[in-house]
Design an enzyme around this catalytic site. Structure first.
Site, PDB file in Angstrom:
ATOM      1  N   ASP A   1       7.444   4.447 -10.444  1.00 19.93           N
ATOM      2  CA  ASP A   1       8.029   3.948  -8.699  1.00 19.93           C
ATOM      3  C   ASP A   1       9.422   4.337  -9.196  1.00 19.93           C
ATOM      4  O   ASP A   1      10.131   2.801  -9.168  1.00 19.93           O
ATOM      5  CB  ASP A   1       8.052   2.874  -8.336  1.00 19.93           C
ATOM      6  CG  ASP A   1       6.691   3.717  -7.584  1.00 19.93           C
ATOM      7  OD1 ASP A   1       6.175   4.424  -7.347  1.00 19.93           O
ATOM      8  OD2 ASP A   1       6.541   2.412  -6.199  1.00 19.93           O
TER       9      ASP A   1
ATOM     10  N   GLY B   1       2.802   3.553   0.985  1.00 24.56           N
ATOM     11  CA  GLY B   1       2.753   4.024   3.137  1.00 24.56           C
ATOM     12  C   GLY B   1       3.243   5.609   3.291  1.00 24.56           C
ATOM     13  O   GLY B   1       3.575   5.977   3.895  1.00 24.56           O
TER      14      GLY B   1
ATOM     15  N   ARG C   1       3.604  13.697  -8.921  1.00 26.26           N
ATOM     16  CA  ARG C   1       3.296  13.500  -9.267  1.00 26.26           C
ATOM     17  C   ARG C   1       1.891  12.913  -9.948  1.00 26.26           C
ATOM     18  O   ARG C   1       0.745  12.760  -9.954  1.00 26.26           O
ATOM     19  CB  ARG C   1       4.259  11.461  -9.402  1.00 26.26           C
ATOM     20  CG  ARG C   1       3.927  10.265  -8.344  1.00 26.26           C
ATOM     21  CD  ARG C   1       4.886   9.399  -8.587  1.00 26.26           C
ATOM     22  NE  ARG C   1       3.626   8.703  -7.780  1.00 26.26           N
ATOM     23  CZ  ARG C   1       4.205   6.765  -7.466  1.00 26.26           C
ATOM     24  NH1 ARG C   1       5.609   6.447  -7.865  1.00 26.26           N
ATOM     25  NH2 ARG C   1       3.815   6.433  -6.438  1.00 26.26           N
TER      26      ARG C   1
ATOM     27  N   GLY D   1       1.003  -0.977   0.127  1.00 25.93           N
ATOM     28  CA  GLY D   1      -0.101  -0.245  -0.034  1.00 25.93           C
ATOM     29  C   GLY D   1       0.350   1.219   0.094  1.00 25.93           C
ATOM     30  O   GLY D   1       1.760   1.109  -0.380  1.00 25.93           O
TER      31      GLY D   1
ATOM     32  N   LYS E   1       3.868  12.279  -2.836  1.00 25.01           N
ATOM     33  CA  LYS E   1       4.972  11.544  -2.824  1.00 25.01           C
ATOM     34  C   LYS E   1       5.449  11.941  -1.786  1.00 25.01           C
ATOM     35  O   LYS E   1       6.859  12.788  -1.802  1.00 25.01           O
ATOM     36  CB  LYS E   1       5.290  10.338  -3.782  1.00 25.01           C
ATOM     37  CG  LYS E   1       6.619   9.061  -3.182  1.00 25.01           C
ATOM     38  CD  LYS E   1       7.121   8.603  -4.518  1.00 25.01           C
ATOM     39  CE  LYS E   1       8.199   7.325  -4.436  1.00 25.01           C
ATOM     40  NZ  LYS E   1       8.640   6.748  -5.584  1.00 25.01           N
TER      41      LYS E   1
ATOM     42  N   GLY F   1       6.992   8.031   6.496  1.00 27.41           N
ATOM     43  CA  GLY F   1       6.153   8.346   5.358  1.00 27.41           C
ATOM     44  C   GLY F   1       6.627   9.776   4.304  1.00 27.41           C
ATOM     45  O   GLY F   1       5.895  10.192   3.906  1.00 27.41           O
TER      46      GLY F   1
ATOM     47  N   ASP G   1       3.782  -4.968  -7.374  1.00 29.42           N
ATOM     48  CA  ASP G   1       3.890  -3.684  -6.865  1.00 29.42           C
ATOM     49  C   ASP G   1       4.691  -2.606  -7.476  1.00 29.42           C
ATOM     50  O   ASP G   1       3.647  -0.870  -6.743  1.00 29.42           O
ATOM     51  CB  ASP G   1       3.977  -3.118  -5.128  1.00 29.42           C
ATOM     52  CG  ASP G   1       5.572  -3.979  -4.773  1.00 29.42           C
ATOM     53  OD1 ASP G   1       5.944  -4.389  -5.062  1.00 29.42           O
ATOM     54  OD2 ASP G   1       5.954  -3.099  -3.684  1.00 29.42           O
TER      55      ASP G   1
HETATM   56  P1  AMP Z   1       9.091   0.994  -3.294  1.00 28.93           P
HETATM   57  O1  AMP Z   1      10.524  -0.213  -2.371  1.00 28.93           O
HETATM   58  O2  AMP Z   1       9.668   2.130  -2.858  1.00 28.93           O
HETATM   59  O3  AMP Z   1       8.127   0.845  -3.924  1.00 28.93           O
HETATM   60  O4  AMP Z   1       8.025   0.559  -1.927  1.00 28.93           O
HETATM   61  C1  AMP Z   1       7.970  -0.812  -1.556  1.00 28.93           C
HETATM   62  C2  AMP Z   1       6.631   0.169  -0.271  1.00 28.93           C
HETATM   63  O5  AMP Z   1       7.756   0.408   1.178  1.00 28.93           O
HETATM   64  C3  AMP Z   1       5.245   0.965  -0.324  1.00 28.93           C
HETATM   65  O6  AMP Z   1       4.171  -0.053   0.451  1.00 28.93           O
HETATM   66  C4  AMP Z   1       6.116   2.207   0.544  1.00 28.93           C
HETATM   67  O7  AMP Z   1       4.872   3.016   0.201  1.00 28.93           O
HETATM   68  C5  AMP Z   1       6.999   1.523   1.600  1.00 28.93           C
HETATM   69  N1  AMP Z   1       7.282   2.518   1.511  1.00 28.93           N
HETATM   70  C6  AMP Z   1       8.862   2.681   1.147  1.00 28.93           C
HETATM   71  N2  AMP Z   1       8.948   3.858   1.562  1.00 28.93           N
HETATM   72  C7  AMP Z   1       8.323   4.442   2.789  1.00 28.93           C
HETATM   73  C8  AMP Z   1       8.620   4.955   3.899  1.00 28.93           C
HETATM   74  N3  AMP Z   1       9.855   5.948   4.174  1.00 28.93           N
HETATM   75  N4  AMP Z   1       7.611   5.617   4.889  1.00 28.93           N
HETATM   76  C9  AMP Z   1       6.369   4.356   4.374  1.00 28.93           C
HETATM   77  N5  AMP Z   1       6.800   3.401   3.851  1.00 28.93           N
HETATM   78  C10 AMP Z   1       7.486   3.676   2.497  1.00 28.93           C
HETATM   79 MG    MG Z   2       6.620   1.260  -4.857  1.00 27.67          MG
END
Ligand code: AMP
Ligand code: MG
Length: 498
Positions: A265, A95, A179, A93, A116, A129, A255
């Site tokens: 992403d 995050g 974005r 989801g 983002k 976050g 994802d």
């Molecule tokens: P990503 O590898 O950037 O595609 O992220 C994978 C998952 O981790 C997704 O659900 C993101 O929303 C969550 N995520 C990545 N970085 C953070 C962060 N700093 N805080 C909260 N969720 C994160």
């Molecule tokens: Mg991602």
């Protein structure tokens, strides 16, 4: 085009937010301390029928950075799951992202505006976050660069910096990227409902995606099978486009795979410089699962996960008939990929006619480039200068290869091939320049812009954006942006923390 006067004039629809609870969670952005605008992409602003100046008003900035609620927005964080490095993770989801609202324009369709780095959501898990400046600059620039290269991608409207401390390997500053995409639905959005056995929601999601983004499939007898088929085709084409421009995504988890076939992403991505088919640009990818030359196969692996998640939609009992249907559709992938890839290679070489040996000819050049570590972007760009009737221009090309005799042998065969189709130098040169970019977002260029931005000087971000928005035009005074990496940057490691 009619220009809006203010963000307040935009029409909002918020169709994803209108789906029931379970698809998303309502969230409010947590503003960053000392938010300030770094850059607006004029190309993305135009999609909203706005000029960058209109977006720069104090009110628009406060809306877009989440400081005050958009009058007609309905912010939600999306719920999804996904396969990460081959393993299923039941809940991911947004995050650190949220959909601010969905804008409907007259001329360019609908655009979900997504923040983002906007703070905690119910899906943040252990994360904070936030997004840091360096990774936000990379995503901002690369989204717009990919679009200008003609590759489907999420877009970047604008980028904010802040005074907010964010901790990664050390103390950094938080940033916020706005974005946009017609939709941010991912393969993982389907997987979450399949694995929870919420087939009612799965169906609702598929209906939503068809209605919202594939309306031409609505009236077909099997719209969900057609949807899967089209996602397969689009993903195959996207993989071919990545390979043809030397783009390595780095984290092709399901994802991060768009249901619209967009590049989605941007993390530890990289553009090929010295050609190395096995390039691993994500330093946490110890096995090379997402190495450059694995991308086409991973595309299919990921589509197979999507097809599995869509089985209940392909046949009522989602037994053998559904599986057969899924296999039939997945069988579309390889031919679609080959067609797009081989066609693209032909265009890169400036070949007009299709001949059976074209792939072999291109592959021989790639093998040569790999053995001699030749710069991918510059070689294809400069190959346009070769002349059919003389080898006067060959010196500049030859000197890039350690094994010059091998290059000469290849060039002789290439010339023979060009002669067969009566290729005209000037025409071929123009055609090759239209598909082989002069400028790509090399890691060291991004790094220079990041280092200056971290000192509060954003001018290099702006300059780089301007150059990358016209990647196929030789731009006067901008030769430095086509230069191969300096020694300090040859082994630049891109951290996957973001
Ligand atoms: P990503 O590898 O950037 O595609 O992220 C994978 C998952 O981790 C997704 O659900 C993101 O929303 C969550 N995520 C990545 N970085 C953070 C962060 N700093 N805080 C909260 N969720 C994160
Ligand atoms: Mg991602």
């Amino acid at each position: 085009m009619r220009r809006m006067t203010s963000l307040a004039d935009l029409k909002f629809d918020n169709s994803f937010a209108a789906l029931p609870e379970g698809f998303h969670s309502r969230v409010t952005p947590s503003p960053l301390a000392g938010t300030h605008l770094i850059s607006v992409s004029p190309a993305s602003a135009a999609l909203l029928e706005m000029t960058p100046e209109q977006l720069c008003s104090e009110q628009a900035m406060a809306w877009l950075s989440g400081q005050i609620p958009l009058p007609d927005g309905d912010p939600v964080a999306m719920c999804y799951a996904g396969h990460q490095f081959g393993y299923y993770v039941p809940q991911l989801g947004d995050g650190r992202a949220l959909i601010l609202g969905e804008v409907c324009t007259g001329s360019s369709g609908h655009w979900e505006l997504q923040l983002k780095g906007s703070g905690l959501t119910p899906y943040s898990r252990e994360g904070d976050g936030r997004a840091v400046l360096r990774s936000s600059i990379r995503e901002y620039l690369c989204s717009e660069a990919m679009h200008a290269l003609g590759i489907p991608t999420t877009r970047a409207l604008c980028l904010f910096g802040s005074e907010e401390p964010v901790y990664r390997e050390g103390l950094e500053r938080g940033a916020l990227l706005v974005r946009m995409a017609p939709s941010h639905v991912r393969f993982g959005s389907f997987e979450v409902f399949y694995y929870r056995q919420r087939f009612d929601r799965l169906r609702q999601l598929a209906d939503y995606v068809v209605d919202h983004d594939y309306p031409h499939l609505c009236d077909l007898a099997e719209p969900h099978a057609a949807l899967l088929g089209e996602i397969i085709q689009r993903t195959a084409t996207l993989m071919a486009q990545w390979q043809l421009v030397g783009f390595a995504h780095g984290v092709m988890n399901t994802d991060n795979m768009s249901a619209l076939g967009l590049t989605l992403d941007y993390g530890p991505f990289g553009f090929m410089e010295a050609y190395e088919p096995g390039l691993i640009c994500n330093h946490s990818d110890y096995q090379g699962r997402y190495a450059f030359d694995q991308q086409p196969a991973i595309g299919l692996w990921n589509l197979t996960r999507l097809a599995q998640a869509m089985l209940p939609l392909l046949d009522a009992d989602h037994g053998e008939t559904a599986a057969e249907r899924a296999h039939e559709l997945l069988d579309l992938y390889k031919p679609a990929l080959s067609e797009a890839y081989i066609g693209g290679l032909r265009a890169k070489l400036g070949l007009r006619d299709a001949q059976a040996d074209d792939y072999a000819l291109a592959q021989r050049l790639l093998d040569l480039m790999a053995d001699d570590k030749v710069d991918f972007t510059n070689l294809f760009r400069d190959l346009a200068d070769l002349q059919v009737a003389s080898d006067d221009q060959d010196a500049a090309l030859r000197q890039r290869f350690a094994d010059r005799a091998r290059f000469d042998a290849w060039a002789a065969d290439y010339r023979a091939r060009l002669r067969q189709e009566q290729s005209v130098d000037s025409e071929r040169r123009a055609a090759m320049h239209a598909v082989n970019p002069r400028y790509v977002l090399r890691n060291y260029l991004a790094q220079q812009a990041i280092e200056q931005a971290e000192q509060g000087d954003y001018s290099e971000v702006e300059r780089l954006l301007t150059v990358l928005l016209r990647p196929f035009d030789d731009q006067p005074g901008m030769a430095a942006y086509a230069a191969e990496p300096p020694d300090w940057a040859r082994d630049l490691a891109v951290s996957c923390s973001s």
